[in-house]
Write an enzyme that holds these catalytic residues in place. Structure first.
Site, PDB file in Angstrom:
ATOM      1  N   ARG A 129       0.859  -1.183   0.000  1.00 49.56           N
ATOM      2  CA  ARG A 129       0.000   0.000   0.000  1.00 49.56           C
ATOM      3  C   ARG A 129       0.895   1.232   0.000  1.00 49.56           C
ATOM      4  O   ARG A 129       2.010   1.198   0.521  1.00 49.56           O
ATOM      5  CB  ARG A 129      -0.905   0.018   1.234  1.00 49.56           C
ATOM      6  N   LYS A 187      -1.443  -1.992   7.484  1.00 46.51           N
ATOM      7  CA  LYS A 187      -2.807  -1.691   7.895  1.00 46.51           C
ATOM      8  C   LYS A 187      -3.221  -2.651   8.999  1.00 46.51           C
ATOM      9  O   LYS A 187      -3.000  -3.859   8.901  1.00 46.51           O
ATOM     10  CB  LYS A 187      -3.740  -1.832   6.683  1.00 46.51           C
ATOM     11  N   HIS A 236      -2.403   2.905  -5.884  1.00 44.88           N
ATOM     12  CA  HIS A 236      -3.114   1.690  -5.491  1.00 44.88           C
ATOM     13  C   HIS A 236      -3.356   0.754  -6.676  1.00 44.88           C
ATOM     14  O   HIS A 236      -3.479  -0.461  -6.492  1.00 44.88           O
ATOM     15  CB  HIS A 236      -4.449   2.048  -4.829  1.00 44.88           C
ATOM     16  N   ARG A 241      -0.797  -1.849  -6.834  1.00 44.61           N
ATOM     17  CA  ARG A 241      -1.059  -2.959  -5.901  1.00 44.61           C
ATOM     18  C   ARG A 241      -2.006  -3.965  -6.549  1.00 44.61           C
ATOM     19  O   ARG A 241      -1.788  -5.181  -6.480  1.00 44.61           O
ATOM     20  CB  ARG A 241      -1.647  -2.403  -4.611  1.00 44.61           C
ATOM     21  N   HIS A 278      -3.968  -9.165   3.494  1.00 48.70           N
ATOM     22  CA  HIS A 278      -5.413  -9.150   3.717  1.00 48.70           C
ATOM     23  C   HIS A 278      -5.746 -10.025   4.918  1.00 48.70           C
ATOM     24  O   HIS A 278      -5.289 -11.170   5.005  1.00 48.70           O
ATOM     25  CB  HIS A 278      -6.155  -9.682   2.493  1.00 48.70           C
ATOM     26  N   TYR A 332      -9.800 -10.937  -7.041  1.00 51.60           N
ATOM     27  CA  TYR A 332      -8.859 -11.141  -8.139  1.00 51.60           C
ATOM     28  C   TYR A 332      -9.118 -12.441  -8.902  1.00 51.60           C
ATOM     29  O   TYR A 332      -8.668 -12.595 -10.034  1.00 51.60           O
ATOM     30  CB  TYR A 332      -7.422 -11.123  -7.608  1.00 51.60           C
TER      31      TYR A 332
END
Length: 275
Positions: free
Chosen positions: A136, A159, A217, A220, A243, A252
């Protein structure tokens, strides 16, 4: 404005400590219903509420308003303003495929960079790094020199405070080393602006927008898409992206399915037959 609505707005401002902007958004959504029907919101039934919301064709706007309404009714139930809990189901929104760039498009953008200056070397290294790591932009801009150890990247400012380690392609490492070798400042962090301070998110956005026409982004997304198309296991991609839920990563797989469909449409003789 009804007393229940006033109590709810005070609750989300004081107890939930939402921003004034968020409180105003809730207020606008909920007060609209009371003013439309000239009744306290708490007295409106579901069909009446849906009759107004049916005006909104954009499902994202509709769901935002439904979220405000459900939060209000949940508050009223907990405060015993309502005897029964009311919740209106949100509209289903089709999942959009994330925007991504092909490796060729990224290479084309990189070829436009003048690497005769340290700024040019920085821009080149930044784009390569984002595509090679899937980081990120917030994680990228917080990197220090010690976060890259050989072929491994340590993401410590992830994150949700979840650190992770990902492999970093040698070509990206070489580009960073070349940039740092000409950096006219001595800093502990990697990405510098022209004054020697930390590169900002806005500046990073301007760099990727200038050469690729996209936000950081998207690189990414491009990283994840390249891995999925290359046959990577979805759980490995989840780990690399950081994630917490596999559901977030599964978007995806839609790209992979679309690739399969496109291949069948082009290659299978029956795909073009009309029965």
């Amino acid at each position: 404005m009804s007393k229940e609505l006033e109590a709810f707005l005070e609750y989300i401002l004081v107890t939930k400590t939402l921003s004034k902007k968020s409180v105003e958004a809730y207020k606008g959504d909920l007060l609209q219903l009371e003013e439309k029907f000239q009744k306290p919101l708490i007295s409106l039934d579901t069909p009446t509420i849906l009759s107004l919301l049916s005006e909104y064709k954009n499902k994202r706007t509709l769901n935002r308003k439904l979220s405000s309404i459900n939060a209000f009714f949940d508050f009223c139930y907990k405060e015993e303003f309502l005897a029964e809990k009311t919740k209106i189901k949100s509209a289903k929104i089709p999942k959009l495929l994330p925007k991504f760039l092909s490796y060729e498009a990224i290479q084309s953008g990189l070829s436009m960079i003048d690497r005769s200056t340290w700024i040019g070397k920085r821009d080149y290294a930044l784009i390569l790094f984002l595509y090679a790591s899937g980081a990120r932009i917030s994680e990228c801009l917080e990197l220090s020199l010690g976060d890259i150890d050989g072929e491994w990247l340590y993401i410590r400012h992830a994150k949700g405070q979840k650190e992770r380690i990902v492999p970093l392609a040698q070509v990206a490492k070489d580009a960073i080393d070349e940039y740092l070798g000409e950096l006219p400042f001595e800093k502990d962090f990697i990405w510098c602006n022209y004054k020697g301070g930390k590169l900002s998110r806005i500046s990073a956005f301007k760099i990727t927008q200038k050469y690729l026409g996209v936000s950081p982004h998207v690189l990414r997304h491009s990283y994840a898409t390249s891995l999925i198309r290359g046959g990577a296991d979805i759980r490995v991609v989840q780990e690399l992206l950081g994630h917490s839920s596999l559901l977030t990563t599964q978007i995806y797989t839609h790209i992979q399915k679309q690739d399969l469909k496109d291949t069948v449409d082009v290659c299978h003789p029956m795909a073009k037959e009309n029965l």
